[in-house]
Motif scaffolding. Structure first.
Motif, short mmCIF file in Angstrom:
data_model
loop_
_atom_site.label_atom_id
_atom_site.label_comp_id
_atom_site.label_asym_id
_atom_site.label_seq_id
_atom_site.Cartn_x
_atom_site.Cartn_y
_atom_site.Cartn_z
N THR A 160 0.84 -1.20 0.00
CA THR A 160 0.00 0.00 0.00
C THR A 160 0.88 1.25 0.00
O THR A 160 2.06 1.20 0.32
CB THR A 160 -0.92 0.04 1.24
OG1 THR A 160 -0.11 0.18 2.42
CG2 THR A 160 -1.74 -1.23 1.33
N GLN A 161 0.25 2.38 -0.36
CA GLN A 161 0.95 3.66 -0.32
C GLN A 161 0.04 4.70 0.31
O GLN A 161 -1.10 4.89 -0.11
CB GLN A 161 1.36 4.12 -1.72
CG GLN A 161 2.18 5.40 -1.72
CD GLN A 161 2.62 5.81 -3.12
OE1 GLN A 161 1.98 5.43 -4.10
NE2 GLN A 161 3.70 6.56 -3.21
N GLY A 162 0.56 5.37 1.33
CA GLY A 162 -0.21 6.41 2.02
C GLY A 162 0.71 7.53 2.47
O GLY A 162 1.83 7.68 1.98
N ARG A 163 0.26 8.30 3.43
CA ARG A 163 1.05 9.43 3.91
C ARG A 163 2.38 8.99 4.51
O ARG A 163 3.37 9.72 4.44
CB ARG A 163 0.24 10.21 4.95
CG ARG A 163 -0.98 10.92 4.38
CD ARG A 163 -1.69 11.70 5.46
NE ARG A 163 -2.86 12.41 4.93
CZ ARG A 163 -3.65 13.18 5.66
NH1 ARG A 163 -3.41 13.32 6.96
NH2 ARG A 163 -4.69 13.79 5.11
N ALA A 164 2.39 7.81 5.12
CA ALA A 164 3.62 7.32 5.75
C ALA A 164 4.49 6.54 4.78
O ALA A 164 5.47 5.92 5.18
CB ALA A 164 3.27 6.45 6.95
N GLY A 165 4.16 6.55 3.50
CA GLY A 165 4.95 5.83 2.51
C GLY A 165 4.37 4.45 2.22
O GLY A 165 3.20 4.18 2.49
N HIS A 166 5.22 3.58 1.68
CA HIS A 166 4.78 2.24 1.32
C HIS A 166 4.77 1.32 2.54
O HIS A 166 5.59 1.47 3.45
CB HIS A 166 5.70 1.64 0.25
CG HIS A 166 5.57 2.30 -1.08
ND1 HIS A 166 6.29 3.43 -1.43
CD2 HIS A 166 4.79 2.01 -2.15
CE1 HIS A 166 5.97 3.79 -2.66
NE2 HIS A 166 5.05 2.95 -3.12
N ARG A 167 3.86 0.35 2.49
CA ARG A 167 3.80 -0.68 3.52
C ARG A 167 3.63 -2.03 2.84
O ARG A 167 2.89 -2.15 1.85
CB ARG A 167 2.65 -0.44 4.49
CG ARG A 167 2.83 0.79 5.38
CD ARG A 167 1.73 0.90 6.40
NE ARG A 167 1.93 2.04 7.29
CZ ARG A 167 1.18 2.28 8.36
NH1 ARG A 167 0.16 1.48 8.65
NH2 ARG A 167 1.43 3.33 9.13
N LEU A 168 4.27 -3.04 3.39
CA LEU A 168 4.19 -4.40 2.86
C LEU A 168 3.43 -5.28 3.85
O LEU A 168 3.79 -5.34 5.03
CB LEU A 168 5.59 -4.97 2.63
CG LEU A 168 5.66 -6.47 2.30
CD1 LEU A 168 5.04 -6.75 0.94
CD2 LEU A 168 7.10 -6.96 2.34
N TYR A 169 2.38 -5.94 3.36
CA TYR A 169 1.58 -6.85 4.19
C TYR A 169 1.65 -8.26 3.62
O TYR A 169 1.60 -8.46 2.40
CB TYR A 169 0.11 -6.41 4.20
CG TYR A 169 -0.16 -5.09 4.86
CD1 TYR A 169 -0.55 -5.02 6.19
CD2 TYR A 169 -0.05 -3.90 4.14
CE1 TYR A 169 -0.83 -3.79 6.80
CE2 TYR A 169 -0.32 -2.67 4.74
CZ TYR A 169 -0.71 -2.63 6.07
OH TYR A 169 -0.98 -1.42 6.65
N LEU A 170 1.75 -9.24 4.51
CA LEU A 170 1.65 -10.64 4.14
C LEU A 170 0.48 -11.25 4.90
O LEU A 170 0.46 -11.21 6.14
CB LEU A 170 2.95 -11.40 4.48
CG LEU A 170 4.22 -10.91 3.79
CD1 LEU A 170 5.41 -11.76 4.22
CD2 LEU A 170 4.08 -10.93 2.28
N ASN A 171 -0.49 -11.77 4.15
CA ASN A 171 -1.71 -12.35 4.74
C ASN A 171 -2.38 -11.37 5.70
O ASN A 171 -2.89 -11.76 6.76
CB ASN A 171 -1.38 -13.66 5.47
CG ASN A 171 -0.94 -14.74 4.51
OD1 ASN A 171 -1.25 -14.72 3.33
ND2 ASN A 171 -0.18 -15.70 5.01
N GLY A 172 -2.36 -10.08 5.33
CA GLY A 172 -3.03 -9.07 6.13
C GLY A 172 -2.24 -8.57 7.31
O GLY A 172 -2.71 -7.70 8.06
N ASN A 173 -1.03 -9.09 7.52
CA ASN A 173 -0.20 -8.68 8.65
C ASN A 173 0.93 -7.78 8.17
O ASN A 173 1.64 -8.11 7.21
CB ASN A 173 0.38 -9.90 9.37
CG ASN A 173 -0.70 -10.79 9.93
OD1 ASN A 173 -1.55 -10.34 10.68
ND2 ASN A 173 -0.69 -12.06 9.55
N LEU A 174 1.12 -6.64 8.84
CA LEU A 174 2.15 -5.70 8.45
C LEU A 174 3.53 -6.30 8.66
O LEU A 174 3.86 -6.78 9.75
CB LEU A 174 2.01 -4.41 9.27
CG LEU A 174 3.06 -3.33 9.00
CD1 LEU A 174 2.94 -2.81 7.58
CD2 LEU A 174 2.93 -2.19 10.01
#
Length: 311
Positions: A260-274
């Motif tokens: 995902t990409q938001g105000r805090a930058g990119h985030r990587l999730y695996l099976n819904g877990n950050l």
């Protein structure tokens, strides 16, 4: 019914081989067994994705499902007349409840996460109870033409073969190629087709044939709509769950990967877990890198092993 049952072995001997109805019903046993196990595996897999601790989730889901099947088998004693019609209706209900089970769980996790366990075990108990009704009804329908000894062995053989087939196909083929949502809908179609098969096989015994045909058509239409919109359903659920804009999503043979990409930058999730967030990933990676490099002193060449998360 005693004279009819006593005459059944002689009727079997006179036939000289299995009849089309018998073959069709045994094939249906294979299909319904495969579908029943797939819904159980889907519920366990989604529960482990969302709640973690896969051993606990699979254990409780499988235990609840088997308990519900026992309840369904016990309830089958109350179905006394019009057994083909009851079997047809149960297949349609399983097609809807089981086929849409992954969709319902993903949506529940996104829109009502506090109620996820209630939805999960509610669906497991409903689907398990309906699946528990299937085999006893098939056996009672077949009992009209097949000896008890052959009936039990044949039905259980096809039941176990169907379970074996889907237990191998689920992790190796179905989920990697189709994903959980499409896999559930596909097997819902299979249950619906068994209902259609029963509609044709027992067309002369069914009352209100037109109503049964309409019910089959409506269930197939609902499953087809879900299959066509499977990607939209998944994205709709994920957009609500992750909040930030999804820039990449992919289902590998092992997990669901979302960036995902938001105000805090990119985030990587695996099976819904950050797993990692761009804003603070340095706290993790630098803690891995600096001690080793500092201990070496003056490295000239460095091998990077791993680094698969891309951060």
């Amino acid at each position: 019914h005693a004279p009819e049952l006593a005459a059944a072995p002689q009727a079997l001997d006179a036939r000289g081989g299995p009849q089309p109805v018998e073959v069709a019903l045994l094939a249906s046993v294979f299909v319904v067994a495969a579908c029943g196990l797939l819904y159980e595996l889907s519920a366990g897999a989604i529960a482990s994705y969302v709640l973690g601790d896969s051993v606990l989730q699979f254990s409780t889901v499988i235990g609840s499902y088997l308990f519900a099947m026992g309840v369904g088998s016990w309830l089958s004693r109350y179905f006394e007349r019009q057994l083909p019609a009851h079997f047809l209706r149960i297949e349609l209900l399983i097609a809807l409840a089981g086929g849409l089970l992954p969709v319902a769980l993903f949506l529940a996790n996104a829109w009502a996460p506090a109620s996820f366990r209630v939805v999960l075990y509610g669906l497991v108990l409903v689907v398990g109870t309906l699946v528990g009704l299937e085999i006893p009804l098939v056996m009672r329908i077949l009992r009209r033409d097949v000896q008890l000894k052959e009936l039990v062995s044949q039905v259980l053989t096809f039941d176990y073969l169907g379970a074996l087939a889907v237990s191998l196909a689920f992790p190796l083929l179905l989920v990697p190629q189709l994903g959980l949502v499409r896999t559930g809908l596909l097997f819902g179609f299979m249950n619906a087709f068994v209902a259609l098969w029963a509609l044709w096989l027992f067309r002369h015994e069914l009352r209100r044939f037109g109503a049964h045909a309409l019910a089959c058509a409506l269930v197939l239409a609902a499953l087809l709509a879900g299959l066509v919109g499977a990607e939209h359903i998944t994205r709709f659920a994920e957009d609500k769950f992750y909040q930030d804009r999804i820039v990449m999503s992919h289902s590998s043979p092992y997990q669901r990967i979302v960036v995902t990409q938001g105000r805090a930058g990119h985030r990587l999730y695996l099976n819904g877990n950050l797993q990692f967030a761009q804003a603070d990933e340095y706290r993790y990676h630098e803690a891995l890198v600096h001690p080793g490099l500092a201990a070496h002193g003056a490295p000239k060449r460095v091998a990077v092993l791993g680094g698969g998360d891309g951060m």
